[in-house]
Design a protein around this motif. Structure first.
Motif, PDB file in Angstrom:
ATOM      1  N   ILE C  16       0.914  -1.289   0.027  1.00  0.00           N
ATOM      2  CA  ILE C  16      -0.046   0.074  -0.065  1.00  0.00           C
ATOM      3  C   ILE C  16       0.820   1.235  -0.127  1.00  0.00           C
ATOM      4  O   ILE C  16       0.520   2.179  -0.868  1.00  0.00           O
ATOM      5  N   PRO C  17       1.754   1.512   1.042  1.00  0.00           N
ATOM      6  CA  PRO C  17       2.346   2.648   0.830  1.00  0.00           C
ATOM      7  C   PRO C  17       3.688   2.627  -0.106  1.00  0.00           C
ATOM      8  O   PRO C  17       4.025   3.918  -0.412  1.00  0.00           O
ATOM      9  N   CYS C  21       1.030   7.732  -2.474  1.00  0.00           N
ATOM     10  CA  CYS C  21      -0.657   8.034  -2.614  1.00  0.00           C
ATOM     11  C   CYS C  21      -1.250   8.706  -3.691  1.00  0.00           C
ATOM     12  O   CYS C  21      -0.816   9.693  -4.167  1.00  0.00           O
ATOM     13  N   TRP C  22      -1.726   7.611  -4.515  1.00  0.00           N
ATOM     14  CA  TRP C  22      -1.853   8.140  -5.824  1.00  0.00           C
ATOM     15  C   TRP C  22      -2.741   9.389  -6.200  1.00  0.00           C
ATOM     16  O   TRP C  22      -2.540  10.287  -6.934  1.00  0.00           O
ATOM     17  N   ASN C  23      -3.754   9.590  -5.325  1.00  0.00           N
ATOM     18  CA  ASN C  23      -4.812  10.438  -5.526  1.00  0.00           C
ATOM     19  C   ASN C  23      -4.356  11.764  -4.532  1.00  0.00           C
ATOM     20  O   ASN C  23      -5.414  12.530  -4.648  1.00  0.00           O
ATOM     21  N   TYR C  24      -3.475  11.828  -3.921  1.00  0.00           N
ATOM     22  CA  TYR C  24      -3.314  12.791  -2.830  1.00  0.00           C
ATOM     23  C   TYR C  24      -3.135  13.931  -3.688  1.00  0.00           C
ATOM     24  O   TYR C  24      -2.011  14.044  -4.502  1.00  0.00           O
ATOM     25  N   ARG C  25      -3.762  14.996  -3.284  1.00  0.00           N
ATOM     26  CA  ARG C  25      -3.768  16.054  -4.063  1.00  0.00           C
ATOM     27  C   ARG C  25      -3.416  17.222  -3.193  1.00  0.00           C
ATOM     28  O   ARG C  25      -4.498  17.888  -2.399  1.00  0.00           O
ATOM     29  N   GLY C  26      -2.223  17.528  -2.956  1.00  0.00           N
ATOM     30  CA  GLY C  26      -1.770  18.688  -2.018  1.00  0.00           C
ATOM     31  C   GLY C  26      -2.792  19.941  -2.501  1.00  0.00           C
ATOM     32  O   GLY C  26      -2.607  20.366  -3.667  1.00  0.00           O
ATOM     33  N   LEU C  27      -3.181  20.746  -1.823  1.00  0.00           N
ATOM     34  CA  LEU C  27      -4.019  21.868  -2.028  1.00  0.00           C
ATOM     35  C   LEU C  27      -3.162  23.018  -2.687  1.00  0.00           C
ATOM     36  O   LEU C  27      -3.646  24.003  -3.438  1.00  0.00           O
ATOM     37  N   LYS C  91      -2.662  21.791 -11.296  1.00  0.00           N
ATOM     38  CA  LYS C  91      -3.636  21.036 -11.997  1.00  0.00           C
ATOM     39  C   LYS C  91      -5.080  21.976 -11.669  1.00  0.00           C
ATOM     40  O   LYS C  91      -5.089  22.295 -10.855  1.00  0.00           O
TER      41      LYS C  91
END
Lengths: 503, 360, 379
Positions: C16-17, C21-27, C91
């Motif tokens: 898992i790690p 983290c594929w969809n981790y979207r930092g703001l 993005k």
């Protein structure tokens, strides 16, 4: 060497009739222990009667020895014959309140090391153990870990008998049963098992005795040592036995059918079996108005949930599902986060660990420095971290909420830390899915907890008032008709029909 | 593994959660537009007949589960075949549900995440409950279902601003035959799955009423599904419901109160996962029990550990896309008839004969 | 045995790690989109998108900050959005899109359905975004103008349209999912979208909502002015506010102003095998907001006169709008088809094929009924 000699002597007649031999043996046993003192005494009317007392300096009360042991022995006019003195001494001469005769060296060792005086009589193969305990214990004061607003403020101290006395004073009933056992191969610590006969769950009691027999340890210094041996779910961070330092709490729990375990040398008393809801109960709930305390219970419960889930939830919202935030909030958070180098997860973990460090140091430091440190910690570190753009401001708020709510439920401070980290890890990798799966796993784990064969989470099968009256809300006393049915079969607490519906 | 007893209420909750499983979010339109709720109620009526049969089997053999009953009635060999078939059904069903759940998550929130970790995580969560035994599942259901219903109620109340009652009209636009065939489809894909509970029947106490359990469970879930469906239709309108994969999720996205309480569709996510985990756990329990009975083993942990990768394999290999998965429902309704209808009928008839012979 | 177990668990756990983290979207890597303008580039026939995003550096001190415009081009909308990323470091985050501005050329020539498909299909975009037709030459001009209140046009537009229903009642509020409903439904109700144009306000070019645009299927037919939209809203029972001005009698100019507080329109129809007759019963509760000449309101005659004049005004204007919709645009502008479908599906399936004929030939009778409850502070 010690064991061997006492074993040898145990098998044979332990003491010899000769006083000199006995005293030599004592000197042998306690070689290099300079606090064991001996006093030779002779009766002034009959100088053939020789005695020797062995005392442990510091543990004995000199007054008792002087007045009740030495003086009667010296001045007694009772006619005594060699070889038949013991009984007469016990009944007519020595004026201590407890006397025991023995011929086992093991008992003598245990007695001397606790503050009894040993009387060796010339010509007798038995020795007398005389109660002369006079050590100092801590004064009875309110325990600092369990402070309340109103109600009794006595707290246990380290002496077993004094603790027992506080409990016995509150239950003036012959149904209170008290049994002693001793544990610890080297320390021979006394523990005491207490319960009320007519309400206790006999199966749990039997289970407790069975588990106590499996304990094999060097020494027992605190009740927690015992807990870890006899608990269910040995690998779970959640507590399965209760602990407390207050006698009123112990008595309350005894009345509900629980068993209390006292350990000599520790003010912490264990209560078992343990239900999950007890983590959130505090004795103060019963001393204040039930409206107020019901609200407090809610707060504690929600505090626990918040403390576990807030950081993970924040990460889910900020890093995965940003659509929850309304646009203005979103813009603000984006603005806060643009300058910050670390991703939200790392920030969260770092801040939480930092807060735990501060908390630990706050506990351990002497009071003077503690104040300054908390100011430094909170203001300076927090504030300047934000100004230096190392940490985003919303993160500080999140960590503050987490930390403060974590302090609401002290009994769960162990599991909270780990569960929190686990949830953060899971939500940081898999977002909302991780969060929900994590919560499900935690819920399952809590549902699985047992305490001495009784499941900790009572199922909500029958949602009658009597089952939940003391869980999330605190019902008023005139409505507390039944005891918790999981604990005991003797359910009815109130006798008669006093249900509070007066006039 | 000792047998643990479950109370009536826990069983009912388990059935309801199972029935919610995937249907609640996936929606039950199936080409009927606004008349699907009629099909649902019809399916409930037909399902009650099935339920009566299942409950009768339970009543005839109190405190015995399907596997034991099969062996008693049909002897060892055929009994073992039946056990094998039921176990296979449970395995297949759990593979489908896990696939559906991870597809949902992937489409809706996390397109870049590969499905394997999601599925593994779901297995860890569901497997833990299975490993802890059916008593824990019962308690879990006691917590989970009220939470689920509460969330549903919350969404319902919040979406009243967007509801247009006229969207359900006209009623009965479609012919009775269309509605009838759709209701049979709903019956087999949703209600019929409860045949798996027969294998857990040894946890029902002797004096509890299995009829009550099944009928209450069916009724509650059917009513809730109707309510969910009506809410989706009234908010979204028929064309959107037909077009979306997950109508109630789409409907929840429209909630917007006062400009700050919007976009709370995460809650539907939570609901779906909760019901999904429940369904997977139940299927896993059935499968583990079945395999244990087949091979006369009681090592539940080991069986579970081996079973999970197997199910993972099936779910990843069976379908290559969501469309295939959803199209499979057409085939599915016939494929599961033997499990849901034929085997229980055989058992029921056999049971009546056997019990009749005994009493004579 | 234990070791093996632990190693298996570890292997699974590490999966898992390890992959991150594929969809981790930092703001801080995200650029919030509030509005999209769709144009068609006549040279290479590509979609040309102008995307308005929030520029967060100015946020906080002065409200929600300024806006930034990014352009992207592609053969489909999705491609154009992705192509815009070629000029942008962050993005695009499209979960907050508030308005979709479509140029009238696209609307007239090819219809809006292809443009809107991506907005409904994509999981990130909101179905509550409002599609809007730009009356200017291109949709881009709308976003390039400045707003009166704030700097972010899409937010402005959204707020104007949202509050319009109760205040000015000059345009229609419709979200993209409802648009889709109407487009995909078989009832051939005409789609009506808000129309926007630029005017000048204090020498600055600002954006103003200007009535509605009427569609047949998904192609633009024409516009209704704000005043016509006002009466159109009566016909479809979506009015909840707004001002109506009308003359007392033929000689005066428009000199009485009614503020609508409540309205209920009941539609009914009758079909005699050949022709369709539709009745609109409109009951309105209104307050008299302004009177431009002297009249004693309390006198019963006067009130009756005003009421009659109001009824007449409503009757004439609503009928005019309906006529325009039927004749000029040739579409079922106020949902007769839906009404028939919902109450009598059998009849609807019969009428469906020649629906155009029925629209042209149907008779419409409007029966307004205005009740004036008060007249403000003065008589």
């Amino acid at each position: 060497m010690l064991n061997k000699s006492s074993e040898e002597n145990k098998t044979t007649n332990v003491l010899s009739s000769s006083l000199e031999e006995n005293i030599d043996e004592v000197k042998n046993i306690f070689v290099d222990d300079a606090t064991i003192g001996m006093r030779w005494i002779t009766n002034c009317h009959n100088t053939t009667l020789k005695y020797c007392i062995v005392q442990n300096d510091g543990l004995v009360s000199a007054a008792i020895i002087n007045e009740n042991i030495i003086k009667p022995l010296m001045l007694s006019k009772v006619s005594l014959n060699k070889g038949q003195q013991i009984d007469i001494l016990i009944h007519q001469v020595i004026s201590t309140n407890q006397i025991k005769k023995t011929n086992q060296w093991q008992e003598i060792i245990e007695a001397v090391t606790y503050g009894d005086t040993i009387l060796f009589v010339d010509g007798e193969a038995e020795a007398l153990l005389l109660n002369s305990k006079g050590f100092n214990t801590r004064a009875i004061a309110e325990p600092s870990g369990e402070r309340i607003l109103s109600g009794p403020r006595e707290g246990f101290c380290e002496a077993l008998m004094i603790n027992l006395s506080m409990v016995k004073r509150r239950i003036r009933n012959n149904e209170l049963k008290i049994k002693f056992q001793s544990f610890g191969v080297r320390t021979h610590t006394q523990i005491c098992i207490c319960y009320i006969d007519s309400v206790v769950n006999k199966k749990v009691l039997a289970e407790l005795y069975r588990r106590l027999e499996t304990i094999d340890i060097d020494g027992v210094l605190d009740s927690n040592y015992i807990t870890e041996f006899i608990r269910d779910s040995k690998l779970s961070p959640f507590p399965t036995t209760g602990y407390t330092e207050r006698p009123d709490v112990v008595v309350g729990k005894l009345l509900e059918g629980r068993i209390a375990l006292f350990v000599d040398g520790s003010p912490v008393v264990l209560t078992l079996p343990y239900l999950f809801i007890e983590n959130f109960q505090s004795n103060e709930d019963y001393y204040l108005s039930y409206y107020y305390t019901s609200f407090e219970r809610f707060l504690r419960f929600w505090g626990f949930i918040l403390s576990i889930t807030v950081p993970a939830f924040y990460i889910v919202i900020v890093a995965f599902n940003q659509e929850v935030l309304p646009t203005t909030l979103l813009t603000n958070i984006v603005r806060e986060r643009t300058g910050v180098p670390l991703p939200a997860v790392i920030e969260a973990i770092v801040m939480l660990i930092l807060f735990d460090i501060l908390k630990e140091t706050g506990i351990r430091l002497p009071t003077g420095i503690g104040q300054a440190l908390s100011i430094v910690g909170a203001l300076v570190v927090g504030q300047s971290a934000v100004s230096a753009k190392l940490v985003a401001a919303p993160m500080l708020i999140v960590v503050a909420i987490t930390a403060i709510t974590g302090l609401l439920v002290p009994k769960l401070n162990a599991p909270v830390i780990y569960i929190r980290m686990m949830l953060i890890a899971m939500s940081a990798t898999l977002g909302l899915l991780g969060f929900i799966a994590g919560i499900s796993i935690i819920m399952t784990h809590i549902l699985n907890l047992h305490s001495f064969g009784i499941p900790q989470m009572v199922s909500l099968d029958n949602l009658k008032y009597q089952e939940v009256k003391d869980t999330f809300v605190r019902g008023p006393w005139w409505k507390m008709i039944d005891r918790p049915s999981a604990l005991t079969k003797n359910k009815t607490r109130l006798s008669g029909d006093d249900r509070g519906d007066n006039d | 593994m000792q047998r643990e007893m479950i109370s009536t209420r826990q069983f009912i909750y388990m059935i309801v959660l199972f029935l919610f499983g995937s249907s609640a979010v996936q929606g039950v339109s199936w080409g009927l537009g606004q008349d699907a709720w009629i099909a649902l109620l019809l399916a409930l009526a037909l399902g009650s007949i099935l339920a009566l049969m299942y409950a009768r089997i339970i009543k005839l053999f109190p405190e015995m589960n399907l596997y034991d009953v099969a062996e008693v009635i049909f002897g060892k060999i055929i009994g073992k075949i039946i056990i094998g078939l039921m176990t296979w059904y449970a395995i297949h069903l759990s593979a489908i549900v896990i696939r559906l759940l991870s597809e949902f998550v992937k489409i809706v929130t996390m397109p870049e995440t590969p499905q394997l970790p999601m599925m593994i995580l779901l297995f860890v969560a569901a497997g833990y409950i299975t490993f802890s035994g059916i008593a824990t599942l019962g308690k879990w259901a006691l917590f989970a279902l009220p939470l689920y219903l509460l969330i549903l109620l919350y969404i319902l109340i919040l979406s009243t601003a967007e509801i247009k009652f006229s969207n359900i009209l006209p009623i009965m636009e479609h012919s009775v035959i269309t509605i009838g065939s759709a209701s049979i489809k709903i019956l087999t894909t949703t209600f019929g799955g409860t045949v798996l509970f027969l294998t857990l029947a040894d946890s029902i106490k002797k004096n509890d009423n299995p009829y009550k359990i099944y009928l209450y469970g069916f009724f509650i879930s059917a009513v809730t599904l109707v309510v969910i469906f009506l809410q989706s239709i009234m908010v979204l309108g028929v064309p959107m419901v037909e077009k979306s994969y997950f109508p109630s999720y789409t409907a929840a996205r429209l909630i917007n109160i006062g400009d700050f309480l919007s976009r709370i569709e995460m809650i539907i996510f939570y609901n779906f996962l909760l019901a999904g985990i429940a369904k997977i756990t139940i299927c896993l329990l059935v499968a583990v029990k079945g395999i244990g009975k087949l091979f006369n083993s009681t090592k539940q942990g080991l069986i579970l550990f081996i079973l999970c990768p197997f199910i993972l394999l099936i779910s990843t290999l069976e379908f290559s896309s969501v469309m295939e998965l959803l199209n499979f429902t057409d085939v599915f309704q016939y494929y599961i008839l033997p499990f849901q209808v034929i085997i229980p009928i055989m058992l029921w008839v056999g049971a009546e004969i056997k019990i009749g012979a005994k009493s004579r | 045995m234990i070791k093996r177990l632990i190693s298996i668990v570890l292997i699974i756990g590490i999966c898992i790690p390890l992959s991150g983290c594929w969809n981790y979207r930092g703001l801080n890597k995200v650029s919030i989109v509030t509005g999209v303008a769709i144009d068609r580039n006549t040279e290479n026939n590509n979609y040309q998108l102008t995307i308005e995003t929030i520029d967060v550096s100015g946020a906080g001190k002065e409200g929600t900050g300024k806006s930034q415009l990014v352009e992207g081009e592609g053969k489909t909308i999705f491609e154009a959005v992705r192509n815009a990323k070629k000029r942008l470091s962050k993005k695009l985050y499209v979960s907050d899109v508030k308005v979709i501005i479509i140029s009238n050329q696209i609307a007239r020539q090819e219809g809006i359905k292809p443009s809107l498909d991506w907005f409904v299909r994509d999981a990130e975009t909101r179905e509550t975004a409002i599609p809007v037709i730009s009356q200017e030459k291109t949709a881009k001009e709308i976003l390039a103008a400045s707003g009166v209140d704030g700097k972010i046009i899409s937010e402005e537009l959204e707020k104007i349209i949202n509050s319009d229903r109760e205040i000015t009642a000059s345009t229609k509020k419709i979200a993209s999912y409802q648009t889709f409903d109407i487009l995909l439904g078989g009832e051939k109700t005409a789609l009506v979208l808000p129309a926007v144009h630029c005017t000048s306000n204090k020498d600055k070019k600002v954006v103003e909502v200007n009535g509605t645009a009427v569609f047949k299927e998904d192609k633009l037919q024409g516009y209704l002015s704000p005043e016509e939209t006002h009466y159109y809203l009566f016909a479809v029972d979506e009015i909840a506010g707004g001002i109506t001005t009308f003359p007392l009698n033929k000689e005066n100019q428009d000199s009485l102003a009614l503020e609508i507080s409540k309205n209920k329109t009941k539609k009914s129809y009758s079909y005699d095998g050949n022709r369709l007759k539709v009745f609109l019963d409109i009951s309105t509760t209104a307050m008299l907001g302004e009177v431009n000449f002297d009249i004693d309101i309390l006198k019963k005659n006067n009130i009756e006169e005003i009421k009659l004049a109001a009824n007449l005004a409503f009757l004439q204007r609503i009928e005019a709008v309906i006529q325009k919709g039927r004749m000029e645009f040739n579409c079922d502008i106020f949902g007769v088809g839906t009404m028939i479908h919902k109450s009598d599906p059998v009849l609807w399936s019969k009428l469906k094929e020649n629906w155009d004929y029925y629209i042209q030939t149907m008779e419409v009778e409007v029966r307004p009924e205005v009740v004036i409850v008060n007249t403000g502070l003065t008589k």
